[in-house]
Design a protein around this motif. Structure first.
Motif: not given
Ligand SMILES: Nc1ncnc2c1ncn2[C@@H]1O[C@H](COP(=O)(O)OP(=O)(O)OP(=O)(O)O)[C@@H](O)[C@H]1O
Length: 350
Positions: A9, A11, A14-16, A33, A35, A100, A118-119, A143, A188
């Motif tokens: 997944g 987004s 930076v994490d994913s 992918l 979403f 998700k 996922t990240g 998380q 975020s």
């Molecule tokens: N729109 C999306 N499409 C696909 N996967 C997503 C989406 N939003 C979040 N994810 C997955 O869920 C994980 C955790 O989401 P979260 O919203 O907590 O993001 P985050 O900690 O800010 O991570 P990132 O830095 O990757 O945005 C993300 O790392 C990603 O793998």
């Protein structure tokens, strides 16, 4: 060595992005992918564009899956309904298992992937032969609280590459591989489908009216007027507009009477919580004499408790130390040390 195909997944954050690079360096063939969940236009475009850009740079396939109509039905409607009922919703707890991760699994089949990823900052490990979510090693970023609703169908395929890292290490990883623009991205914050975190404005845009009513004390005595139950949260002290000779806190919200109950801080402390829609990996673990810990909000500490299972997915949590800030509609997540054993939605407390 090719370890198989994994659907990640992405987004655009930076994490994913770092998760993608870690998986690739670890020998997986990564498929990305993204979403589209919400109607927040700018945000969707950024996610799709940024994830696509990284995918191109590191040479992986990237797909987009539009889930807007499912998201509106399952999450936005639930969110507005809960506020209307005087409760405090926690949309991630529904989105993760119902949208998700369910759709990651579904698309993993479509794209012939053996794993999903996922990240998230949490770990997956075996305990008594079954897969569980464990806290991430960075307690500040952990998380696991968001992932209690995942079933074994998801956990048996899920990889969480960032579970053993802290945020600084993630940023350093991006820098080291020459992606310093990623390491500068902000985290975020707040609810992903609400602009500027302004949920009141969002509820108004969905047609929810703020109906003024009465502030009352625990005995029902009228203390003043409030501007509508949507505008208050459990534990709130500021902005009440009440002239009392001591600090007063929101300790109850009643949609039925359109009243807000105010009390001293001590009255916020609860000893028992009723939860519904309990989910866990192994129900046999819930012996009513066993001591777990429970967390009732993301940023609160865990509290020791015992759990008694009732019929129909309900349970009573007996807190071994009283806890303040318990809000109906939020989630209670049970831990055994750093292992997530299950969770449920808070119905009431006393
Ligand atoms: N729109 C999306 N499409 C696909 N996967 C997503 C989406 N939003 C979040 N994810 C997955 O869920 C994980 C955790 O989401 P979260 O919203 O907590 O993001 P985050 O900690 O800010 O991570 P990132 O830095 O990757 O945005 C993300 O790392 C990603 O793998």
């Amino acid at each position: 060595m090719n370890k198989g195909r994994v659907l990640l997944g992405m987004s655009g954050g930076v994490d994913s992005s770092v998760a993608a690079m870690m998986l690739q360096n670890d020998g997986f063939e990564v498929v990305g992918l993204t979403f589209i969940f919400s109607e927040l236009k700018g945000q969707n475009e950024i996610a799709v564009r940024e994830a696509g850009k990284l995918a191109e740079e590191i040479g992986i396939k990237h797909f987009v899956c539009d889930l807007r109509s499912d998201f509106t039905k399952a999450i936005v409607n639930y969110f507005t309904q809960e506020y209307q009922n005087g409760r405090t919703p926690f949309p991630c707890a529904i989105c993760n298992p119902e949208l998700k991760f369910k759709n990651l699994l579904k698309n993993a089949e479509i794209y012939h992937c053996n794993y999903i990823a996922t990240g998230h900052y949490a770990r997956i490990k075996k305990h008594n032969g079954r897969q569980y979510i464990f806290e991430g090693t960075d307690t500040n970023k952990d998380q696991s609280f968001f992932l209690w609703g995942l079933g074994e169908d998801v956990l048996n395929k899920l990889i969480l590459p960032l579970g053993g890292l802290n945020k600084t290490q993630t940023r350093t990883y991006a820098n080291r591989l020459g992606f310093s623009y990623l390491s500068r991205k902000k985290d975020s914050l707040g609810i992903c489908f609400i602009e500027e975190n302004n949920y009141r404005k969002f509820l108004k845009s969905k047609g929810l009216e703020s109906k003024p009513g009465y502030f009352v004390d625990i005995g029902g005595k009228v203390l003043g007027r409030h501007s509508g139950i949507l505008n208050y949260t459990i534990g709130q002290r500021r902005g009440l507009g009440i002239n009392a000779n001591k600090p007063m806190f929101v300790s109850g919200i009643s949609a039925a009477t359109n009243e807000i109950v105010l009390s001293d801080y001590e009255d916020l402390y609860k000893n028992r919580i009723l939860v519904s829609n309990m989910k866990c990996i192994d129900i046999q673990e819930f012996d009513k004499d066993r001591v777990f810990t429970v967390r009732i909000r993301y940023r609160l500490q865990n509290t020791p408790c015992k759990v008694e299972l009732l019929q129909k997915g309900q349970a009573i949590i007996y807190l071994l130390e009283p806890v303040a800030m318990v809000a109906n509609g939020q989630t209670a997540v049970f831990y055994d040390g750093d292992r997530v054993v299950g969770g449920g939605f808070i119905e009431s407390s006393e």
